[in-house]
Design a protein around this motif. Structure first.
Motif, PDB file in Angstrom:
ATOM      1  N   LEU A  77       9.987  15.094  -3.923  1.00 45.80           N
ATOM      2  CA  LEU A  77       9.978  14.967  -2.155  1.00 45.80           C
ATOM      3  C   LEU A  77       8.851  15.450  -1.573  1.00 45.80           C
ATOM      4  O   LEU A  77       7.341  15.419  -1.883  1.00 45.80           O
ATOM      5  CB  LEU A  77      10.045  16.809  -1.730  1.00 45.80           C
ATOM      6  CG  LEU A  77       9.598  17.502  -0.672  1.00 45.80           C
ATOM      7  CD1 LEU A  77      10.995  17.030   0.237  1.00 45.80           C
ATOM      8  CD2 LEU A  77      10.039  19.138  -0.407  1.00 45.80           C
ATOM      9  N   VAL A  78       8.269  13.828  -0.517  1.00 50.69           N
ATOM     10  CA  VAL A  78       7.429  13.754  -0.259  1.00 50.69           C
ATOM     11  C   VAL A  78       7.364  14.206   0.762  1.00 50.69           C
ATOM     12  O   VAL A  78       8.449  14.263   2.297  1.00 50.69           O
ATOM     13  CB  VAL A  78       7.269  12.275   0.273  1.00 50.69           C
ATOM     14  CG1 VAL A  78       6.348  11.881   0.821  1.00 50.69           C
ATOM     15  CG2 VAL A  78       7.447  11.474  -0.789  1.00 50.69           C
ATOM     16  N   ILE A  79       6.701  15.583   1.487  1.00 51.93           N
ATOM     17  CA  ILE A  79       6.088  15.876   2.932  1.00 51.93           C
ATOM     18  C   ILE A  79       4.990  15.026   3.249  1.00 51.93           C
ATOM     19  O   ILE A  79       3.474  15.066   3.188  1.00 51.93           O
ATOM     20  CB  ILE A  79       5.282  17.832   2.178  1.00 51.93           C
ATOM     21  CG1 ILE A  79       6.328  18.360   1.920  1.00 51.93           C
ATOM     22  CG2 ILE A  79       5.394  18.276   3.363  1.00 51.93           C
ATOM     23  CD1 ILE A  79       6.450  20.156   0.860  1.00 51.93           C
ATOM     24  N   GLY A  80       5.489  14.588   4.484  1.00 52.93           N
ATOM     25  CA  GLY A  80       4.498  14.056   5.352  1.00 52.93           C
ATOM     26  C   GLY A  80       4.918  12.384   5.763  1.00 52.93           C
ATOM     27  O   GLY A  80       5.176  11.909   4.620  1.00 52.93           O
ATOM     28  N   GLY A  81       5.529  11.985   7.161  1.00 55.00           N
ATOM     29  CA  GLY A  81       5.790  11.207   6.861  1.00 55.00           C
ATOM     30  C   GLY A  81       4.781  10.280   7.724  1.00 55.00           C
ATOM     31  O   GLY A  81       5.583   9.017   8.192  1.00 55.00           O
ATOM     32  N   GLY A  82       3.509   9.671   7.961  1.00 50.51           N
ATOM     33  CA  GLY A  82       2.588   9.456   8.096  1.00 50.51           C
ATOM     34  C   GLY A  82       2.790   7.818   6.617  1.00 50.51           C
ATOM     35  O   GLY A  82       3.712   8.138   6.412  1.00 50.51           O
ATOM     36  N   ILE A  83       2.047   6.807   7.673  1.00 53.40           N
ATOM     37  CA  ILE A  83       1.950   5.705   6.574  1.00 53.40           C
ATOM     38  C   ILE A  83       2.140   6.021   5.180  1.00 53.40           C
ATOM     39  O   ILE A  83       2.105   5.545   3.976  1.00 53.40           O
ATOM     40  CB  ILE A  83       0.957   5.012   6.929  1.00 53.40           C
ATOM     41  CG1 ILE A  83      -0.714   5.848   6.673  1.00 53.40           C
ATOM     42  CG2 ILE A  83       1.521   3.978   8.134  1.00 53.40           C
ATOM     43  CD1 ILE A  83      -1.554   3.858   7.043  1.00 53.40           C
ATOM     44  N   ILE A  84       0.758   7.430   4.525  1.00 58.48           N
ATOM     45  CA  ILE A  84       0.934   7.446   3.347  1.00 58.48           C
ATOM     46  C   ILE A  84       1.700   8.476   2.642  1.00 58.48           C
ATOM     47  O   ILE A  84       2.552   7.897   1.404  1.00 58.48           O
ATOM     48  CB  ILE A  84      -0.923   8.358   3.377  1.00 58.48           C
ATOM     49  CG1 ILE A  84      -1.960   7.405   3.526  1.00 58.48           C
ATOM     50  CG2 ILE A  84      -0.971   8.725   1.966  1.00 58.48           C
ATOM     51  CD1 ILE A  84      -2.109   6.501   2.373  1.00 58.48           C
ATOM     52  N   GLY A  85       2.589   9.286   3.492  1.00 57.46           N
ATOM     53  CA  GLY A  85       4.006   9.666   2.835  1.00 57.46           C
ATOM     54  C   GLY A  85       4.804   8.318   3.180  1.00 57.46           C
ATOM     55  O   GLY A  85       6.102   8.747   1.543  1.00 57.46           O
ATOM     56  N   LEU A  86       4.951   7.637   3.841  1.00 55.00           N
ATOM     57  CA  LEU A  86       5.787   6.570   3.826  1.00 55.00           C
ATOM     58  C   LEU A  86       5.761   5.845   1.995  1.00 55.00           C
ATOM     59  O   LEU A  86       7.183   4.994   1.474  1.00 55.00           O
ATOM     60  CB  LEU A  86       6.574   5.799   5.383  1.00 55.00           C
ATOM     61  CG  LEU A  86       6.401   6.161   5.926  1.00 55.00           C
ATOM     62  CD1 LEU A  86       6.496   5.462   8.112  1.00 55.00           C
ATOM     63  CD2 LEU A  86       8.252   6.706   6.040  1.00 55.00           C
ATOM     64  N   VAL A  87       4.664   5.439   2.037  1.00 62.70           N
ATOM     65  CA  VAL A  87       4.090   4.408   1.331  1.00 62.70           C
ATOM     66  C   VAL A  87       4.575   5.124  -0.096  1.00 62.70           C
ATOM     67  O   VAL A  87       4.976   4.034  -1.596  1.00 62.70           O
ATOM     68  CB  VAL A  87       3.354   3.867   1.157  1.00 62.70           C
ATOM     69  CG1 VAL A  87       1.749   4.268   0.688  1.00 62.70           C
ATOM     70  CG2 VAL A  87       3.398   2.538   0.385  1.00 62.70           C
ATOM     71  N   THR A  88       4.511   6.133   0.145  1.00 60.66           N
ATOM     72  CA  THR A  88       4.486   6.223  -1.173  1.00 60.66           C
ATOM     73  C   THR A  88       6.107   6.462  -1.613  1.00 60.66           C
ATOM     74  O   THR A  88       6.515   6.772  -2.966  1.00 60.66           O
ATOM     75  CB  THR A  88       4.280   8.797  -1.156  1.00 60.66           C
ATOM     76  OG1 THR A  88       2.449   8.228  -1.129  1.00 60.66           O
ATOM     77  CG2 THR A  88       4.573   9.426  -2.734  1.00 60.66           C
TER      78      THR A  88
END
Length: 546
Positions: free
Chosen positions: A93-104
């Motif tokens: 589960l990735v919490i955060g959809g900025g570019i760091i969350g998206l690339v993760t």
């Protein structure tokens, strides 16, 4: 004082939902209604550029409001406001959809991990306010030599990363190999730039000193007073908004599931519900999160990539809270008029400048836009666009490039960079088993996107940080002290006041840059004590949330 914005930029396509027939319902704070008078609205055009209408340039900074409280109605429900949210199980589960969350999320899905990303408006975050400079060399700072190594490693990956992302998404990223020219205006500025050049040389970097005449030969529109400069052929640029849009599409094609909702609370296993247990990670494990739409997401591992609000997720044990604070940045988006553009490029490459000891940058886009930034302000959660901040940017830009005053003002912006105590990111496993951090990138979020995705993919599949990322483990910082139990009345009130919401949102506008995937818990952190606040500081003493 000016410095580059992070993660902190051409309008992209609207955020994608995992089910295109059921877009998320609910409002977007800060969204501009097409019927609002005297405000230029932005609509995506087929080529991804922002079309503006209206007599007044749009001010993208939202009204100054406090962060929404846990349990407030500030949320997006994935299939209608009244829909019952079902439980979800996944590997990550990735919490955060900025570019760091998206690339993760993209890299995790490529490794075969079932991945869910929670964010009310994926594709937003500080990158929507960033200029997109890939300035590993010209962003070199004294005392940050370790960070320089990570920055250089990520810069080397960018050409292949951008090509892979374009192939995976079918969308452009705006990557340009154009180089960067740093210039100085007077003798004091020249001495400061000479010191920086000496540091670059000691670090073995490719940076060449130029005379003022040589600088103007590269960029003829520079002011006659430019006294010298540094040419860095390897510092390039990318368009962060196009980058975010491409990552959204790549995630969707790789099978990442999106939950368009705030993360309300981290869920834990082990230990009891005592206050002591809530303050310590020992004997506990992160198992997922409860979302604001009521859904419970169970995950083998949780990645916290919530930007400046990463430290305010409810449920985090006190000794795990990442030491991340918001650092405000304001910038301008200008456009070169057609008659000027017909005469040739206004600028051919990124130009950075030292002006009276301060820093400013001008980043030209191929679509004719020019990004001018950025302020650095320690004002908590304030995202107000101020006259003083814009005046300083235009004043300094005019001294470097006098013709800038002839350009059209398209947009003014303010956003929050996630700063850390040493200005370096927090990457990898935390003290809480099952919780991985990807936050605190400060002014280097866009630059560090490729290496962050690779590092997090390694961590999620092996449990270990690769050697080049070990200096950036979250464990380098001591546990946070126990928070105060009795916040001030003003702080407590502001921290639990939700922002305004529009009952009828328009999903044909680009994602707001200032949305956070985290429902903040508790008062906002105070500004850093060793940095004086600018004169434009708001008079209110309540923390403010984008």
């Amino acid at each position: 004082m000016h410095a580059s914005a992070e993660d902190g930029a051409t309008a992209t396509a609207p955020p994608h939902h995992d089910d295109p027939h059921h877009p998320p319902h609910g409002a977007r704070p800060g969204a501009v209604s097409p019927d609002e008078p005297n405000v230029a609205t932005r609509r995506p055009t087929p080529d991804g550029a922002a079309a503006t209408t209206g007599a007044t340039p749009r001010t993208a900074g939202p009204p100054a409001t406090a962060a929404p409280a846990p349990g407030s109605v500030a949320e997006h429900r994935p299939h209608g406001a009244g829909a019952a949210a079902s439980d979800v199980r996944c590997d990550v589960l990735v919490i955060g959809g900025g570019i760091i969350g998206l690339v993760t999320a993209w890299r995790a899905a490529q490794r075969g991990l079932r991945t869910v990303l929670a964010d009310p408006a994926p594709g937003g975050g500080a990158a929507q306010v960033a200029a997109g400079m890939l300035a590993a060399v010209t962003e070199t700072h004294f005392g940050e030599e370790t960070l320089l190594g990570l920055n250089l490693a990520s810069a080397r990956r960018y050409p292949d990363f951008a090509a892979e992302l374009t192939e995976a998404s079918g969308q452009p990223t705006g990557y340009r190999a154009c180089g960067t020219l740093a210039v100085a205006l007077d003798s004091d500025d020249r001495a400061q730039l000479r010191d920086l050049h000496a540091l670059q040389q000691r670090c073995g970097l490719d940076a060449r000193w130029l005379t003022g005449r040589e600088c103007r030969r590269l960029e003829p529109l520079l002011a006659p007073g430019v006294r010298g400069g540094v040419w860095v052929e390897g510092d390039h640029q990318i368009d962060p908004r196009l980058l975010a849009a491409a990552l959204l599409t790549a995630c969707r094609r790789a099978g990442v599931a999106f939950r368009h909702s705030w993360a309300r609370r981290l869920t834990l296993a082990g230990a009891g519900g005592t206050r002591e247990a809530a303050e310590h990670a020992e004997g506990r494990r992160a198992t997922g999160a409860v979302l604001a739409d009521g859904a419970r997401v169970a995950a083998g591992q949780v990645v916290l990539a919530g930007g400046s609000l990463s430290g305010r997720l409810a449920g985090l044990p006190a000794d795990v809270v990442p030491p991340v604070r918001p650092v405000k940045g304001q910038l301008l988006r200008l456009r070169v008029p057609a008659p000027l553009a017909a005469a040739g490029p206004f600028l051919s490459r990124t130009v950075r400048a030292v002006v009276r000891g301060g820093q400013i940058y001008l980043v030209p886009r191929v679509n004719g836009e020019l990004i001018v930034g950025a302020t650095t302000e320690e004002l908590g959660w304030d995202t107000t666009v101020t006259a003083g901040g814009l005046y300083e940017l235009l004043r300094d830009a005019h001294e470097v490039l006098p013709g800038v005053t002839e350009l059209e003002l398209v947009e003014t912006l303010a956003g929050l960079r996630p700063g850390s105590p040493d200005n370096a990111p927090l990457l990898g496993p935390s003290r809480l088993p099952g919780l991985v951090l990807a936050t605190g990138h400060h002014r280097n979020g866009v630059l560090l996107t490729p290496v962050t995705g690779d590092v997090l993919a390694d961590v999620l599949t092996t449990g270990e940080l690769p050697p080049h990322a070990r200096p950036f483990t979250p464990l380098r910082f001591p546990p946070a002290p126990t928070p105060a139990t009795t916040p001030t009345r003003a702080t407590a009130s502001a921290a639990h006041t939700p922002p305004p919401y529009d009952a009828s949102p328009s999903y044909d506008t680009p994602p707001p840059y200032d949305r956070s995937p985290v429902v903040p818990a508790g008062p906002a952190p105070a500004p850093a004590p060793d940095r004086p606040a600018p004169a434009t500081r708001p008079t209110t003493d309540a923390p403010q949330e984008p």
